[in-house]
Design an enzyme around this catalytic site. Structure first.
Site, PDB file in Angstrom:
ATOM      1  N   HIS A  40     -41.361  41.789  41.380  1.00 30.01           N
ATOM      2  CA  HIS A  40     -40.982  42.778  40.208  1.00 30.01           C
ATOM      3  C   HIS A  40     -39.714  42.197  39.505  1.00 30.01           C
ATOM      4  O   HIS A  40     -39.142  41.373  40.118  1.00 30.01           O
ATOM      5  CB  HIS A  40     -41.153  43.965  40.830  1.00 30.01           C
ATOM      6  CG  HIS A  40     -39.933  44.082  41.855  1.00 30.01           C
ATOM      7  ND1 HIS A  40     -38.380  44.052  41.722  1.00 30.01           N
ATOM      8  CD2 HIS A  40     -40.016  43.859  43.293  1.00 30.01           C
ATOM      9  CE1 HIS A  40     -37.845  44.383  42.949  1.00 30.01           C
ATOM     10  NE2 HIS A  40     -38.783  44.148  43.775  1.00 30.01           N
ATOM     11  N   ASP A 313     -40.350  40.040  46.980  1.00 31.20           N
ATOM     12  CA  ASP A 313     -39.949  39.025  47.352  1.00 31.20           C
ATOM     13  C   ASP A 313     -40.356  38.845  48.773  1.00 31.20           C
ATOM     14  O   ASP A 313     -40.662  37.456  49.212  1.00 31.20           O
ATOM     15  CB  ASP A 313     -38.205  39.153  47.396  1.00 31.20           C
ATOM     16  CG  ASP A 313     -37.783  40.172  48.122  1.00 31.20           C
ATOM     17  OD1 ASP A 313     -38.538  40.928  48.383  1.00 31.20           O
ATOM     18  OD2 ASP A 313     -36.516  40.157  48.239  1.00 31.20           O
TER      19      ASP A 313
END
Length: 410
Positions: A40, A313
């Site tokens: 994101h 991540d």
């Protein structure tokens, strides 16, 4: 900022996508399928003033315009630029038609069901496919992790969980984080914090780290590493969002060397929790299963040419580790898995040699591009770095046999 994003979206309806700066592709190579796993874009810190951040310093943290963990308006603008640039690369490679909406069934968008990932996907689509009806898929219940994107332990075996804890503990001990902790002690005034007065942790260099591995939960830790990661994450997001330098870490980060010292702590946190083999193979299992399914039996012609997954991540880090990616550097970035960056799993056809090939690229923006928020284009493209896998030896252009890549998948 709202006027700016409206202008960006309006302008995209009348301009062609621009190309990502691509690596060398030999003559006769044709891209047939790509799956992209994206992190994101810019969000407000997950840890807010009412949680861990309030305990580590007596100084006042700056306010954000959105709740903790939510995508910011600037994050939306940047993701729109990224979508436009990636779509330009797809047009250049022949997977999308120029000046046309994607054909039905040619693009599949799939996001984790959190605000920041769904919003990131929406802004990416606005940049990549302006004015087009491209469906975005996510589970109905918002605010909860989709199992495909949840980097949690699956294994119930106690020995396996113990092995994971041992691996995380050993990796943490290998990290050289003392310089980062010392710098944080100074920036935070840590000895005057609630962490010192209440928890008796007054010096991050002397804190011990404990790790846990529980079925259905993400890898977890308590101690200096977790505290340091939360704080540096907040500083990094302030920098990307464009906060005044005097307001980022209260003006106490003065040069790139200090940023890199702090980034070592943040990268070390991710490396410890998500990239040891004992952890990565388990927590990336669901994500890799989905990726494998997307590439299943491409010879039937039914595979979706372009798939985009919007996650975190931890997804990228654990997937790369599970596939045994070789170590890599991302020029212009301190983070190993930058905000808004994505990895591309590419299936190519060598039309002259009659071979199916694989290439893995990391597409991302530098920390300066993120901070400046400048529009991406031919003169300011996102960066592209080709990664390699240990079990799929690549040639000089980053290509390896598709049959070798398939063997790596679960």
């Amino acid at each position: 900022m709202m006027r700016r994003i409206a202008a960006v979206l309006a302008g995209l309806a009348f301009t062609l996508p621009t190309s990502v700066s691509a690596g060398p592709v030999p003559d006769g190579y044709k891209l047939e399928q790509v799956l992209m796993l994206s992190r994101h874009n810019i969000r407000a810190p997950l840890a807010n003033n009412g949680s861990v951040l309030a305990k580590v310093t007596m100084q006042k943290w700056p306010d954000w315009e959105v709740p903790g963990g939510y995508l910011t308006v600037k994050g939306g603008v940047l993701e729109t630029y990224m979508g436009r640039a990636v779509a330009g690369w797809l047009v250049e490679q022949g997977l999308l038609a120029r000046d046309a909406c994607p054909a039905p069934g040619s693009v599949y968008l799939y996001a984790n069901s959190l605000q920041r990932t769904v919003a990131t996907a929406q802004f990416f689509a606005a940049g990549a496919f302006p004015g087009c009806d491209v469906a975005l898929h996510h589970q109905d219940k918002m605010g909860t992790m989709d199992p495909v994107f949840l980097p949690a332990f699956h294994d119930e075996d106690e020995n396996a969980k113990a092995e994971a804890v041992t691996a995380m503990t050993a990796r943490a001990r290998q990290l050289q984080l003392t310089p980062g902790y010392r710098l944080l002690n100074t920036i935070l005034g840590f000895k005057n914090s609630q962490s010192c007065s209440q928890d008796r942790l007054c010096d991050l260099t002397k804190g011990s780290d404990s790790f846990s591995a529980k079925k259905g939960e993400e890898p977890n830790t308590a101690g200096s590493l977790k505290l340091g990661n939360a704080v540096i994450d907040a500083f990094t997001l302030q920098y990307y969002e464009g906060f005044a330098l005097k307001d980022i870490a209260w003006g106490k980060i003065r040069n790139d060397a200090q940023w890199q010292t702090l980034a070592a702590v943040k990268n070390g946190y991710q490396e410890t929790l998500f990239t040891t083999p004992a952890v990565a193979r388990d927590v990336a299992r669901s994500t890799l299963a989905y990726i494998t399914g997307a590439f299943a039996r491409p010879e039937t012609g039914k595979a979706v040419p372009v798939t985009l997954m919007f996650g975190h991540d931890s997804n990228i880090a654990s997937v790369l580790a599970a596939l045994e990616a070789n170590s890599y550097d991302l020029p212009g970035q301190d983070e190993k898995t930058p905000i808004g960056g994505l990895i591309q799993f590419q299936r190519w056809r060598d039309t002259k040699g009659g071979r199916d090939l694989f290439r893995l690229d990391y597409v991302y923006q530098t920390k300066q591009q993120l901070r400046e928020g400048s529009e991406l284009g031919a003169r300011n493209p996102p960066r592209r770095v080709t990664l390699t896998l240990k079990a799929c030896p690549a040639d000089a252009n980053g290509f390896c046999p598709w049959s070798d890549f398939v063997k790596v998948l679960p």
